[in-house]
Design an enzyme around this catalytic site. Structure first.
Site, PDB file in Angstrom:
ATOM      1  N   HIS A 111       0.667  -1.504  -0.368  1.00 32.67           N
ATOM      2  CA  HIS A 111      -0.115   0.222   0.571  1.00 32.67           C
ATOM      3  C   HIS A 111       0.682   1.112  -0.037  1.00 32.67           C
ATOM      4  O   HIS A 111       1.676   1.311   0.914  1.00 32.67           O
ATOM      5  CB  HIS A 111      -0.283  -0.078   1.350  1.00 32.67           C
ATOM      6  CG  HIS A 111      -1.807   1.118   1.784  1.00 32.67           C
ATOM      7  ND1 HIS A 111      -1.523   2.646   2.177  1.00 32.67           N
ATOM      8  CD2 HIS A 111      -2.707   1.551   0.646  1.00 32.67           C
ATOM      9  CE1 HIS A 111      -2.498   2.890   2.378  1.00 32.67           C
ATOM     10  NE2 HIS A 111      -3.524   2.645   0.932  1.00 32.67           N
ATOM     11  N   ARG A 112       1.048   2.197  -0.979  1.00 36.24           N
ATOM     12  CA  ARG A 112       1.727   3.050  -1.241  1.00 36.24           C
ATOM     13  C   ARG A 112       3.601   2.848  -1.668  1.00 36.24           C
ATOM     14  O   ARG A 112       4.217   3.902  -1.032  1.00 36.24           O
ATOM     15  CB  ARG A 112       1.330   4.147  -0.238  1.00 36.24           C
ATOM     16  CG  ARG A 112       0.283   4.593  -0.203  1.00 36.24           C
ATOM     17  CD  ARG A 112       0.153   5.874   1.061  1.00 36.24           C
ATOM     18  NE  ARG A 112      -1.599   5.802   1.276  1.00 36.24           N
ATOM     19  CZ  ARG A 112      -2.670   6.513   2.467  1.00 36.24           C
ATOM     20  NH1 ARG A 112      -0.999   7.054   2.908  1.00 36.24           N
ATOM     21  NH2 ARG A 112      -3.680   6.691   2.634  1.00 36.24           N
ATOM     22  N   GLU A 117       0.934  -0.502  -4.930  1.00 34.01           N
ATOM     23  CA  GLU A 117      -0.023  -0.019  -4.856  1.00 34.01           C
ATOM     24  C   GLU A 117       0.202   1.631  -4.742  1.00 34.01           C
ATOM     25  O   GLU A 117       1.165   2.001  -4.002  1.00 34.01           O
ATOM     26  CB  GLU A 117      -0.932   0.287  -3.807  1.00 34.01           C
ATOM     27  CG  GLU A 117      -2.655   0.513  -4.080  1.00 34.01           C
ATOM     28  CD  GLU A 117      -2.763   1.754  -3.277  1.00 34.01           C
ATOM     29  OE1 GLU A 117      -3.695   2.598  -3.620  1.00 34.01           O
ATOM     30  OE2 GLU A 117      -2.167   2.198  -2.554  1.00 34.01           O
ATOM     31  N   ASP A 121      -0.580   6.145  -5.916  1.00 33.61           N
ATOM     32  CA  ASP A 121      -2.640   7.192  -5.741  1.00 33.61           C
ATOM     33  C   ASP A 121      -1.725   8.283  -7.114  1.00 33.61           C
ATOM     34  O   ASP A 121       0.052   8.441  -7.301  1.00 33.61           O
ATOM     35  CB  ASP A 121      -2.307   7.807  -4.602  1.00 33.61           C
ATOM     36  CG  ASP A 121      -3.035   6.376  -3.715  1.00 33.61           C
ATOM     37  OD1 ASP A 121      -4.489   6.134  -3.897  1.00 33.61           O
ATOM     38  OD2 ASP A 121      -1.720   6.761  -3.249  1.00 33.61           O
ATOM     39  N   HIS A 173      -0.219  10.824  -2.547  1.00 32.42           N
ATOM     40  CA  HIS A 173      -1.822  10.149  -1.727  1.00 32.42           C
ATOM     41  C   HIS A 173      -3.001  11.022  -2.273  1.00 32.42           C
ATOM     42  O   HIS A 173      -4.040  11.076  -2.235  1.00 32.42           O
ATOM     43  CB  HIS A 173      -1.760   9.334  -0.814  1.00 32.42           C
ATOM     44  CG  HIS A 173      -3.046   9.289   0.002  1.00 32.42           C
ATOM     45  ND1 HIS A 173      -3.953  10.462   0.893  1.00 32.42           N
ATOM     46  CD2 HIS A 173      -3.808   8.063  -0.293  1.00 32.42           C
ATOM     47  CE1 HIS A 173      -4.786   9.825   0.729  1.00 32.42           C
ATOM     48  NE2 HIS A 173      -5.091   8.636   0.032  1.00 32.42           N
ATOM     49  N   GLU A 227      -4.138   3.633  -9.025  1.00 33.55           N
ATOM     50  CA  GLU A 227      -5.691   4.191  -7.555  1.00 33.55           C
ATOM     51  C   GLU A 227      -5.754   5.914  -8.479  1.00 33.55           C
ATOM     52  O   GLU A 227      -4.592   6.139  -7.875  1.00 33.55           O
ATOM     53  CB  GLU A 227      -4.991   4.748  -6.925  1.00 33.55           C
ATOM     54  CG  GLU A 227      -7.510   4.487  -5.755  1.00 33.55           C
ATOM     55  CD  GLU A 227      -7.361   5.198  -4.522  1.00 33.55           C
ATOM     56  OE1 GLU A 227      -6.476   4.706  -3.329  1.00 33.55           O
ATOM     57  OE2 GLU A 227      -7.773   5.761  -4.504  1.00 33.55           O
ATOM     58  N   LYS A 244      -7.074   8.776  -8.246  1.00 31.55           N
ATOM     59  CA  LYS A 244      -7.634  10.253  -7.312  1.00 31.55           C
ATOM     60  C   LYS A 244      -8.548  10.989  -8.289  1.00 31.55           C
ATOM     61  O   LYS A 244      -7.819  11.303  -8.326  1.00 31.55           O
ATOM     62  CB  LYS A 244      -6.286  11.120  -6.306  1.00 31.55           C
ATOM     63  CG  LYS A 244      -6.267   9.802  -4.779  1.00 31.55           C
ATOM     64  CD  LYS A 244      -6.955   9.491  -4.048  1.00 31.55           C
ATOM     65  CE  LYS A 244      -6.373   8.618  -3.215  1.00 31.55           C
ATOM     66  NZ  LYS A 244      -6.729   7.282  -2.095  1.00 31.55           N
ATOM     67  N   ASP A 258       0.009  -2.160   4.540  1.00 31.89           N
ATOM     68  CA  ASP A 258       1.673  -1.333   4.196  1.00 31.89           C
ATOM     69  C   ASP A 258       3.067  -2.155   5.155  1.00 31.89           C
ATOM     70  O   ASP A 258       3.956  -1.086   4.703  1.00 31.89           O
ATOM     71  CB  ASP A 258       1.082  -0.247   5.806  1.00 31.89           C
ATOM     72  CG  ASP A 258      -0.170   1.083   4.923  1.00 31.89           C
ATOM     73  OD1 ASP A 258      -0.475   0.995   4.634  1.00 31.89           O
ATOM     74  OD2 ASP A 258      -0.097   1.982   6.579  1.00 31.89           O
TER      75      ASP A 258
HETATM   76  O1  G3P Z   1      -6.018   0.823  -3.028  1.00 33.80           O
HETATM   77  C1  G3P Z   1      -6.758   0.933  -1.681  1.00 33.80           C
HETATM   78  C2  G3P Z   1      -6.562   1.843  -0.487  1.00 33.80           C
HETATM   79  O2  G3P Z   1      -5.058   3.128  -1.479  1.00 33.80           O
HETATM   80  C3  G3P Z   1      -7.341   3.313  -0.581  1.00 33.80           C
HETATM   81  O3  G3P Z   1      -7.263   3.969   0.453  1.00 33.80           O
HETATM   82  O4  G3P Z   1      -6.654   6.515   1.416  1.00 33.80           O
HETATM   83  O5  G3P Z   1      -5.149   4.762   1.257  1.00 33.80           O
HETATM   84  O6  G3P Z   1      -5.503   5.908  -0.749  1.00 33.80           O
HETATM   85  P1  G3P Z   1      -6.361   5.591   0.566  1.00 33.80           P
HETATM   86 CA    CA Z   2      -4.848   4.732  -2.385  1.00 36.21          CA
END
Ligand code: G3P
Ligand code: CA
Length: 237
Positions: free
Chosen positions: A6-7, A33, A35, A48, A108, A110, A231
């Site tokens: 995640h990120r 992943e 953003d 993000h 992702e 945004k 994470d």
């Molecule tokens: O892709 C799942 C997650 O990243 C969505 O929430 O706020 O961390 O971008 P956020």
């Molecule tokens: Ca995300």
């Protein structure tokens, strides 16, 4: 359990930087992943928040800054002084030029609350330019944006981010007709027993996010998910 970082490995490195992505792969991530937003000069920028303040030493909206202005920012110092002056805000182009072909990429978009005009076309065209349509999932909470993405390029795989639980998933997925949905990315807390099995029968994979505790990992494993977005490596949580 398949880990989508995640990120990047954001538990150990500044989120959404090449350091976090490299660290994720070194620690066995199956996927990364990240953003994206759009800069003032129209480039897909990996961050993000729509504002640079939390994760850089600058201030301002990504959409009001040019790529040279974004390139000046320090994207590591806020997280760790060893990363000071080393980590920059990457463009999606930078990540695509670097990422190994066998690592799944989850981009992702945004697009809420600020909606970037035709961001889905930019994402698709960038993936095509880098021959990266195959091993990438494009996700978003903005499902209309994902529908437009499929209209523009039906070969791109889409993942629906869900912070609600549709009453009738079969009916919800039909809204995307004639296109297919590749995966569902629900908040782990909305998942109920048997959801995963039922949804997978509709032909989708399930990758929950916000998996933060060992007990979540165990539950997700018991539900039979295809992987988790977290994470840190799930076995380390
Ligand atoms: O892709 C799942 C997650 O990243 C969505 O929430 O706020 O961390 O971008 P956020
Ligand atoms: Ca995300």
């Amino acid at each position: 359990m398949k880990w989508i970082a995640h990120r990047g490995f954001s538990g150990e490195a500044p989120e959404n930087t090449l350091a976090a992505f490299e660290r994720a792969i070194e620690n066995g991530a199956a996927g990364i992943e990240l953003d994206v937003h759009v800069s003032k000069d129209g480039e897909l920028t990996v961050m993000h928040d729509e504002h640079v303040e939390r994760t850089t030493d600058g201030t301002g909206w990504v959409r009001e800054m040019t790529v040279p202005e974004l390139a000046e920012l320090d994207a590591g110092a806020w997280f760790n002084k060893n990363d000071r002056g080393v980590q920059r805000v990457p463009l999606l182009d930078d990540v695509l030029a670097w990422i190994p072909a066998n690592v799944l990429l989850n981009v992702e978009i945004k697009n809420i609350p600020y909606a970037y005009q035709e961001i889905e076309k930019k994402v698709s065209d960038t993936l095509v330019q880098h021959y990266r349509v195959e091993n990438t999932i494009v996700s978003s909470f903005d499902h209309a944006c994902l529908y437009r993405l499929k209209e523009w390029n039906s070969a791109v795989k889409i993942g629906l981010l869900l912070n609600f639980r549709p009453v009738n998933m079969e009916g919800y997925l039909r809204l995307f007709s004639p296109f297919d949905v590749h995966s569902l990315h629900p908040h782990a807390s909305i998942l109920q027993k048997n959801d995963v099995e039922r949804w997978q029968k509709q032909g989708v994979s399930v990758f929950p996010y916000a998996v933060t505790r060992k007990s979540d990992v165990k539950q997700m494993q018991a539900f039979g998910v295809n992987g988790v977005i977290s994470d840190a490596p799930p076995e380390n949580l």
